[in-house]
Design a protein around this motif. Structure first.
Motif, short mmCIF file in Angstrom:
data_model
loop_
_atom_site.label_atom_id
_atom_site.label_comp_id
_atom_site.label_asym_id
_atom_site.label_seq_id
_atom_site.Cartn_x
_atom_site.Cartn_y
_atom_site.Cartn_z
N ASP A 15 0.80 -1.23 0.00
CA ASP A 15 0.00 0.00 0.00
C ASP A 15 0.83 1.27 0.00
N THR A 16 2.15 1.12 -0.22
CA THR A 16 3.03 2.26 -0.48
C THR A 16 3.63 2.13 -1.87
N LEU A 17 4.09 0.91 -2.20
CA LEU A 17 4.58 0.63 -3.56
C LEU A 17 3.49 0.05 -4.43
N TRP A 18 2.69 -0.85 -3.83
CA TRP A 18 1.63 -1.51 -4.58
C TRP A 18 0.40 -1.74 -3.70
N VAL A 19 -0.72 -1.97 -4.36
CA VAL A 19 -2.00 -2.19 -3.67
C VAL A 19 -1.98 -3.54 -2.95
N ASN A 20 -2.44 -3.55 -1.71
CA ASN A 20 -2.43 -4.79 -0.93
C ASN A 20 -3.68 -4.95 -0.06
N GLU A 21 -3.98 -3.93 0.75
CA GLU A 21 -5.04 -4.06 1.75
C GLU A 21 -6.40 -4.32 1.13
N THR A 22 -6.61 -3.83 -0.08
CA THR A 22 -7.87 -4.03 -0.79
C THR A 22 -8.19 -5.52 -0.92
N VAL A 102 0.19 -7.61 -9.46
CA VAL A 102 0.72 -6.50 -8.67
C VAL A 102 0.34 -5.19 -9.35
N LYS A 103 -0.45 -4.38 -8.65
CA LYS A 103 -0.88 -3.08 -9.16
C LYS A 103 -0.13 -1.98 -8.42
N LEU A 104 0.70 -1.25 -9.15
CA LEU A 104 1.52 -0.22 -8.54
C LEU A 104 0.67 0.97 -8.09
N ILE A 105 1.10 1.60 -7.00
CA ILE A 105 0.51 2.85 -6.56
C ILE A 105 0.85 3.93 -7.58
N ASP A 106 -0.10 4.79 -7.88
CA ASP A 106 0.09 5.83 -8.89
C ASP A 106 1.35 6.66 -8.62
N GLY A 107 2.19 6.76 -9.63
CA GLY A 107 3.36 7.63 -9.57
C GLY A 107 4.57 7.05 -8.88
N ILE A 108 4.47 5.85 -8.32
CA ILE A 108 5.59 5.32 -7.53
C ILE A 108 6.78 4.95 -8.41
N ASP A 109 6.53 4.46 -9.62
CA ASP A 109 7.63 4.08 -10.51
C ASP A 109 8.50 5.30 -10.83
N ARG A 110 7.86 6.38 -11.25
CA ARG A 110 8.59 7.60 -11.59
C ARG A 110 9.31 8.17 -10.37
N THR A 111 8.64 8.12 -9.21
CA THR A 111 9.23 8.63 -7.97
C THR A 111 10.50 7.89 -7.62
N GLN A 132 6.47 -11.42 -0.37
CA GLN A 132 6.98 -10.07 -0.63
C GLN A 132 8.03 -10.08 -1.75
N GLU A 133 8.86 -11.11 -1.79
CA GLU A 133 9.84 -11.22 -2.89
C GLU A 133 9.13 -11.41 -4.21
N ARG A 134 8.06 -12.20 -4.21
CA ARG A 134 7.28 -12.43 -5.44
C ARG A 134 6.69 -11.12 -5.94
N LYS A 135 6.10 -10.36 -5.06
CA LYS A 135 5.49 -9.09 -5.47
C LYS A 135 6.53 -8.10 -5.96
N LEU A 136 7.68 -8.07 -5.31
CA LEU A 136 8.73 -7.15 -5.72
C LEU A 136 9.21 -7.46 -7.14
N HIS A 196 4.60 10.34 5.52
CA HIS A 196 3.38 9.54 5.48
C HIS A 196 2.62 9.80 4.19
N ILE A 197 2.30 8.72 3.46
CA ILE A 197 1.44 8.80 2.28
C ILE A 197 0.27 7.84 2.53
N PRO A 198 -0.85 8.34 3.02
CA PRO A 198 -1.98 7.46 3.39
C PRO A 198 -2.53 6.69 2.20
N PHE A 199 -3.00 5.48 2.47
CA PHE A 199 -3.72 4.68 1.49
C PHE A 199 -5.19 4.71 1.88
N HIS A 200 -6.08 4.61 0.90
CA HIS A 200 -7.51 4.80 1.19
C HIS A 200 -8.10 3.73 2.10
N THR A 201 -7.43 2.56 2.19
CA THR A 201 -7.91 1.50 3.07
C THR A 201 -6.80 1.13 4.05
#
Length: 230
Positions: A15-22, A102-111, A132-136, A196-201
């Protein structure tokens, strides 16, 4: 807050690099659907959370421990009469979670790409090592990180250990994450920086009520905002 001394920036993963909690929230709803004939949804949610908290010291974080908690909670709800079809359905919930894209959080790749040109980047997360290694690897972000740290939990002790391993001072370390409890408060307590970069969930276990006021703390809406000040 002076940012000039920062040498290493660590990023939380889920939920910082990619969606998870959803995926966990959806799995909980599927669990309640399956057990609705035995127990009302609100009570099923509550019992599942209680089982998760009891198991946390034994199993740690991640999808596989969560799946075990689903099964244990279902056994309790059915008074030990868990039918094999229901058991298989619960196991399949866990398997499906492990196979999610794995769905990346918007803008994280460029950041990460931009920050990796100026700083040493670290992925610092908790959870199951294999998952976690798989997702990375699936994320395509591995190339940006100098070091990967996957721990059972994020505590002041673990952060001090990481800072020491990186051979830097606390004031040269910055942590970026979505959880105030895991990514922010323990980092500030050791004298480092935390963004802190909050995630919606957010999982209930990760929520804190207190308002964070600290010279080394900032909050952002999206990851790309980091590029404006770093």
């Amino acid at each position: 807050m002076s940012l000039h001394n920062i040498k290493v920036i660590a990023f939380d993963a889920d939920d910082t690099l990619w969606v998870n909690e959803t995926f966990f929230r959806r799995a909980e709803e599927e669990f309640c659907d399956l057990l609705e004939a035995y127990l009302p949804r609100k009570e099923a949610h509550k019992l599942l959370f209680e089982v998760e908290m009891q198991n946390l010291p034994l199993y740690g974080y991640g999808i596989k421990p969560f799946t075990l908690s689903l099964i244990e909670a279902a056994i309790k709800i059915t008074d030990g009469n868990l039918h094999t079809d229901l058991l298989e359905a619960l196991i399949n919930i866990g398997k499906q979670m492990l196979q999610e894209p794995v769905k990346l959080i918007d803008g994280i790749d460029r950041t990460l790409e931009e920050l990796s040109k100026k700083y040493k980047l670290v992925m610092a997360t908790k959870g199951d090592l294999l998952d976690q290694e798989r997702k990375l690897i699936k994320s395509g972000l591995e190339k940006y990180f100098h070091h990967i740290e996957i721990v059972s939990d994020k505590t002041e002790k673990q952060y001090r250990k990481l800072v020491k391993h990186l051979d830097i001072k606390e004031e040269e370390f910055l942590m970026v994450g979505n959880s105030l409890k895991s990514d922010i408060l323990p980092v500030l307590n050791i004298g480092a920086h935390a963004f802190h970069i909050p995630f919606h969930t957010t999982w209930v276990h990760e929520m804190v009520d207190e308002e964070v006021k600290h010279p080394n703390f900032r909050s952002f809406v999206k990851a790309t905002e980091l590029l404006e000040i770093l």
